[in-house]
Motif scaffolding. Structure first.
Motif, PDB file in Angstrom:
ATOM      1  N   GLU A  15       0.842  -1.201   0.000  1.00 38.58           N
ATOM      2  CA  GLU A  15       0.000   0.000   0.000  1.00 38.58           C
ATOM      3  C   GLU A  15       0.881   1.257   0.000  1.00 38.58           C
ATOM      4  O   GLU A  15       0.668   2.184  -0.779  1.00 38.58           O
ATOM      5  CB  GLU A  15      -0.884  -0.045   1.241  1.00 38.58           C
ATOM      6  CG  GLU A  15      -2.018   0.940   1.272  1.00 38.58           C
ATOM      7  CD  GLU A  15      -2.867   0.759   2.529  1.00 38.58           C
ATOM      8  OE1 GLU A  15      -4.072   0.590   2.395  1.00 38.58           O
ATOM      9  OE2 GLU A  15      -2.318   0.772   3.654  1.00 38.58           O
ATOM     10  N   LYS A  16       1.898   1.240   0.882  1.00 40.70           N
ATOM     11  CA  LYS A  16       2.805   2.399   0.958  1.00 40.70           C
ATOM     12  C   LYS A  16       3.571   2.553  -0.349  1.00 40.70           C
ATOM     13  O   LYS A  16       3.746   3.664  -0.847  1.00 40.70           O
ATOM     14  CB  LYS A  16       3.812   2.225   2.107  1.00 40.70           C
ATOM     15  CG  LYS A  16       3.185   2.179   3.480  1.00 40.70           C
ATOM     16  CD  LYS A  16       2.764   3.560   3.936  1.00 40.70           C
ATOM     17  CE  LYS A  16       2.245   3.513   5.346  1.00 40.70           C
ATOM     18  NZ  LYS A  16       1.257   4.560   5.601  1.00 40.70           N
ATOM     19  N   GLN A  17       4.035   1.421  -0.893  1.00 36.78           N
ATOM     20  CA  GLN A  17       4.792   1.464  -2.147  1.00 36.78           C
ATOM     21  C   GLN A  17       3.939   2.038  -3.270  1.00 36.78           C
ATOM     22  O   GLN A  17       4.394   2.832  -4.077  1.00 36.78           O
ATOM     23  CB  GLN A  17       5.280   0.046  -2.511  1.00 36.78           C
ATOM     24  CG  GLN A  17       6.412   0.034  -3.528  1.00 36.78           C
ATOM     25  CD  GLN A  17       7.565   0.951  -3.130  1.00 36.78           C
ATOM     26  OE1 GLN A  17       8.093   0.849  -2.021  1.00 36.78           O
ATOM     27  NE2 GLN A  17       7.925   1.893  -4.010  1.00 36.78           N
ATOM     28  N   PHE A  18       2.645   1.649  -3.256  1.00 38.37           N
ATOM     29  CA  PHE A  18       1.696   2.149  -4.256  1.00 38.37           C
ATOM     30  C   PHE A  18       1.561   3.669  -4.127  1.00 38.37           C
ATOM     31  O   PHE A  18       1.596   4.409  -5.119  1.00 38.37           O
ATOM     32  CB  PHE A  18       0.339   1.454  -4.065  1.00 38.37           C
ATOM     33  CG  PHE A  18      -0.755   1.984  -4.934  1.00 38.37           C
ATOM     34  CD1 PHE A  18      -0.836   1.624  -6.277  1.00 38.37           C
ATOM     35  CD2 PHE A  18      -1.724   2.846  -4.426  1.00 38.37           C
ATOM     36  CE1 PHE A  18      -1.854   2.118  -7.091  1.00 38.37           C
ATOM     37  CE2 PHE A  18      -2.744   3.339  -5.229  1.00 38.37           C
ATOM     38  CZ  PHE A  18      -2.801   2.981  -6.561  1.00 38.37           C
ATOM     39  N   LEU A  19       1.437   4.147  -2.885  1.00 38.86           N
ATOM     40  CA  LEU A  19       1.283   5.595  -2.663  1.00 38.86           C
ATOM     41  C   LEU A  19       2.528   6.354  -3.130  1.00 38.86           C
ATOM     42  O   LEU A  19       2.435   7.425  -3.734  1.00 38.86           O
ATOM     43  CB  LEU A  19       1.013   5.889  -1.182  1.00 38.86           C
ATOM     44  CG  LEU A  19      -0.285   5.300  -0.603  1.00 38.86           C
ATOM     45  CD1 LEU A  19      -0.394   5.590   0.889  1.00 38.86           C
ATOM     46  CD2 LEU A  19      -1.507   5.869  -1.334  1.00 38.86           C
ATOM     47  N   VAL A  20       3.705   5.740  -2.869  1.00 36.10           N
ATOM     48  CA  VAL A  20       4.959   6.362  -3.305  1.00 36.10           C
ATOM     49  C   VAL A  20       5.008   6.391  -4.832  1.00 36.10           C
ATOM     50  O   VAL A  20       5.252   7.437  -5.444  1.00 36.10           O
ATOM     51  CB  VAL A  20       6.180   5.582  -2.733  1.00 36.10           C
ATOM     52  CG1 VAL A  20       7.480   6.079  -3.351  1.00 36.10           C
ATOM     53  CG2 VAL A  20       6.225   5.694  -1.208  1.00 36.10           C
ATOM     54  N   ASP A  21       4.741   5.232  -5.455  1.00 38.63           N
ATOM     55  CA  ASP A  21       4.815   5.131  -6.923  1.00 38.63           C
ATOM     56  C   ASP A  21       3.873   6.115  -7.612  1.00 38.63           C
ATOM     57  O   ASP A  21       4.201   6.683  -8.643  1.00 38.63           O
ATOM     58  CB  ASP A  21       4.451   3.714  -7.389  1.00 38.63           C
ATOM     59  CG  ASP A  21       5.503   2.694  -6.977  1.00 38.63           C
ATOM     60  OD1 ASP A  21       6.606   3.119  -6.577  1.00 38.63           O
ATOM     61  OD2 ASP A  21       5.208   1.481  -7.035  1.00 38.63           O
ATOM     62  N   GLN A  22       2.692   6.268  -7.028  1.00 32.15           N
ATOM     63  CA  GLN A  22       1.684   7.144  -7.647  1.00 32.15           C
ATOM     64  C   GLN A  22       1.816   8.598  -7.191  1.00 32.15           C
ATOM     65  O   GLN A  22       0.997   9.440  -7.551  1.00 32.15           O
ATOM     66  CB  GLN A  22       0.256   6.643  -7.315  1.00 32.15           C
ATOM     67  CG  GLN A  22      -0.048   5.254  -7.814  1.00 32.15           C
ATOM     68  CD  GLN A  22       0.161   5.127  -9.310  1.00 32.15           C
ATOM     69  OE1 GLN A  22      -0.127   6.035 -10.081  1.00 32.15           O
ATOM     70  NE2 GLN A  22       0.686   3.988  -9.727  1.00 32.15           N
ATOM     71  N   GLN A  23       2.828   8.849  -6.374  1.00 27.46           N
ATOM     72  CA  GLN A  23       3.080  10.202  -5.840  1.00 27.46           C
ATOM     73  C   GLN A  23       1.837  10.768  -5.166  1.00 27.46           C
ATOM     74  O   GLN A  23       1.449  11.917  -5.397  1.00 27.46           O
ATOM     75  CB  GLN A  23       3.564  11.124  -6.960  1.00 27.46           C
ATOM     76  CG  GLN A  23       4.870  10.625  -7.547  1.00 27.46           C
ATOM     77  CD  GLN A  23       5.361  11.482  -8.688  1.00 27.46           C
ATOM     78  OE1 GLN A  23       4.579  11.920  -9.531  1.00 27.46           O
ATOM     79  NE2 GLN A  23       6.642  11.735  -8.712  1.00 27.46           N
ATOM     80  N   LEU A  24       1.211   9.924  -4.344  1.00 30.49           N
ATOM     81  CA  LEU A  24       0.038  10.354  -3.598  1.00 30.49           C
ATOM     82  C   LEU A  24       0.473  10.746  -2.183  1.00 30.49           C
ATOM     83  O   LEU A  24       1.408  10.156  -1.631  1.00 30.49           O
ATOM     84  CB  LEU A  24      -0.994   9.214  -3.560  1.00 30.49           C
ATOM     85  CG  LEU A  24      -1.558   8.852  -4.941  1.00 30.49           C
ATOM     86  CD1 LEU A  24      -2.339   7.556  -4.897  1.00 30.49           C
ATOM     87  CD2 LEU A  24      -2.429   9.985  -5.475  1.00 30.49           C
ATOM     88  N   PRO A  25      -0.205  11.740  -1.601  1.00 28.98           N
ATOM     89  CA  PRO A  25       0.266  12.263  -0.304  1.00 28.98           C
ATOM     90  C   PRO A  25       0.086  11.260   0.832  1.00 28.98           C
ATOM     91  O   PRO A  25      -0.977  10.655   0.967  1.00 28.98           O
ATOM     92  CB  PRO A  25      -0.646  13.477  -0.086  1.00 28.98           C
ATOM     93  CG  PRO A  25      -1.876  13.193  -0.893  1.00 28.98           C
ATOM     94  CD  PRO A  25      -1.431  12.398  -2.075  1.00 28.98           C
ATOM     95  N   HIS A  26       1.142  11.049   1.625  1.00 29.23           N
ATOM     96  CA  HIS A  26       1.078  10.083   2.733  1.00 29.23           C
ATOM     97  C   HIS A  26       2.063  10.495   3.808  1.00 29.23           C
ATOM     98  O   HIS A  26       2.979  11.288   3.542  1.00 29.23           O
ATOM     99  CB  HIS A  26       1.404   8.673   2.216  1.00 29.23           C
ATOM    100  CG  HIS A  26       2.752   8.584   1.561  1.00 29.23           C
ATOM    101  ND1 HIS A  26       2.948   8.886   0.236  1.00 29.23           N
ATOM    102  CD2 HIS A  26       3.966   8.286   2.063  1.00 29.23           C
ATOM    103  CE1 HIS A  26       4.229   8.753  -0.056  1.00 29.23           C
ATOM    104  NE2 HIS A  26       4.868   8.399   1.040  1.00 29.23           N
ATOM    105  N   ALA A  27       1.907   9.917   4.999  1.00 25.19           N
ATOM    106  CA  ALA A  27       2.825  10.214   6.103  1.00 25.19           C
ATOM    107  C   ALA A  27       4.187   9.581   5.805  1.00 25.19           C
ATOM    108  O   ALA A  27       4.254   8.519   5.174  1.00 25.19           O
ATOM    109  CB  ALA A  27       2.260   9.642   7.398  1.00 25.19           C
ATOM    110  N   ALA A  28       5.255  10.231   6.283  1.00 21.79           N
ATOM    111  CA  ALA A  28       6.598   9.659   6.127  1.00 21.79           C
ATOM    112  C   ALA A  28       6.630   8.299   6.807  1.00 21.79           C
ATOM    113  O   ALA A  28       5.988   8.099   7.842  1.00 21.79           O
ATOM    114  CB  ALA A  28       7.623  10.595   6.756  1.00 21.79           C
TER     115      ALA A  28
END
Ligand code: AMP
Length: 376
Positions: free
Chosen positions: A113-126
């Protein structure tokens, strides 16, 4: 997404893995549209089994019974994200499963899930990935206090996570590492938690619901308000993040995206749930199509368009400890929409039902709900 011409029609059979309240509300819509429904759930007479045409009583991980279900149905869906992705993949040999397993795999594993958010450049907590005690110490140094250590699999309603406020909490948090790989996440100082429900069909048509504001108690969803009391620009941004997620994971059916609205005014995606979501229950009365209707329409590949919100709405969860008093108040009220999932045993913190109130005066209705003292 390429256009798909296949549709499931009234009289054909929908199989649902999982027979709780989400499966029940999906089934009620499916029945309204003339579909037949078979549920798979280990508990006989489960909430969805009570309203479906038939139920296979079997464990969620009973491969042979899931295959047996697949052979009997024209389309297969699920009501929760912890159904085994490999089993669903294998069941594709016997029936149509337009949802596939991409969204399921991502939602089942915080790491993906985190990797997906990173790949899609979606905003998430560090965040930092942590597997050993030494890595935990290094990760804490990078992320800083306060932070949260979360297991990557199997967590829900705040289970499988520990808050670290200072170095003295590290030892207690290490315990979680025995469960496998964890993610250390920066604590977001948020003003609000919000969610966006979104549905998509196999032709890529989307239905994006208005943004919902959520309050939790003991990490369990307590009350949701729609529309969320946030600036319009932020609501549009949350909806466009949800639309991007839906497109990227080739969503079919309904998905919930949970966000934090940080004190810095920024959005942070917290979680993705590839199923109808507790906060979206209010769409049953508040919108022209509910999150369950758009799920069934999505899975059966019927057309979708933007849902219309008729009126502002508030939904409050009825847990085991509230059940009797909430029922007593509901049966005296002409305006509360009382939902009871038909569960046999009222346990503390078990979701037994919910109450939805449509309102033109959200603040006043919140005060009135509080004055009942049902949820104190
Ligand atoms: P989760 O199971 O990840 O949805 O977390 C359950 C609840 O814990 C959320 O609804 C938040 O209230 C809180 N929480 C989880 N992660 C964070 C975070 N990074 N920052 C602040 N609160 C969090």
């Amino acid at each position: 997404m390429p256009t798909c011409t296949k549709q499931i029609l009234p009289g054909q059979i929908i199989g649902i893995v999982g027979g709780g309240q989400l499966g029940q509300m999906m089934t009620l819509v499916a029945k309204e549209m003339g579909f037949r429904v078979i549920i798979l759930d280990p508990q006989a007479d489960c909430p969805a089994g009570q309203v479906a045409d038939d139920q296979i009583v079997a464990a969620y991980d009973d491969q042979s019974q899931i295959m047996a279900l697949a052979k009997r149905v024209d389309v297969l869906t699920y009501e929760f994200e912890n159904v085994d992705a490999q089993t669903i993949e294998a069941a594709q040999a016997y029936t149509w499963i337009p949802q596939g397993t991409k969204a399921l795999r991502i939602a089942q594993d915080r790491l993906l899930e985190k990797q997906f958010l990173v790949d899609q450049q979606l905003p998430h907590a560090a965040f930092e990935i942590v597997t050993t005690q030494a890595e935990l110490v290094t990760a804490v140094a990078k992320v800083g206090f306060p932070c949260l250590l979360k297991t990557t699999r199997g967590g829900y309603d705040g289970k499988g996570q520990v808050i670290l406020r200072s170095a003295t909490d590290i030892a207690a948090a290490e315990q979680l590492l025995t469960a496998g790989i964890c993610v250390l996440e920066a604590m977001v100082h948020f003003d609000q938690e919000i969610s966006v429900m979104i549905s998509q069909n196999s032709s890529g048509q989307q239905a994006i619901f208005p943004v919902i504001e959520n309050q939790h108690r003991d990490n369990i969803s307590h009350i949701s308000i729609c529309p969320a009391r946030i600036p319009a620009a932020l609501a549009e941004q949350a909806q466009s993040v949800a639309a991007k997620i839906a497109a990227q994971i080739e969503l079919v059916g309904t998905l919930g995206v949970e966000f934090f609205v940080g004190q810095d005014g920024q959005l942070y995606v917290n979680e993705i749930a590839p199923r109808p979501h507790n906060s979206g229950h209010l769409t049953i009365e508040a919108c022209d199509f509910s999150q369950f209707a758009t799920h069934i329409r999505g899975v059966c590949n019927w057309p979708l368009q933007q849902p219309r919100l008729w009126q502002s709405a508030i939904v409050v969860n009825v847990l085991g400890q509230h059940w009797q008093v909430a029922l007593d108040a509901s049966r005296q009220s002409a305006v509360w929409h009382y939902h009871d999932y038909g569960k046999d045993v009222q346990k503390t913190n078990r979701k037994m039902g919910h109450v939805t109130v449509l309102t033109n005066t959200v603040e006043e209705t919140l005060v009135a709900l509080k004055a009942t003292k049902i949820w104190d």
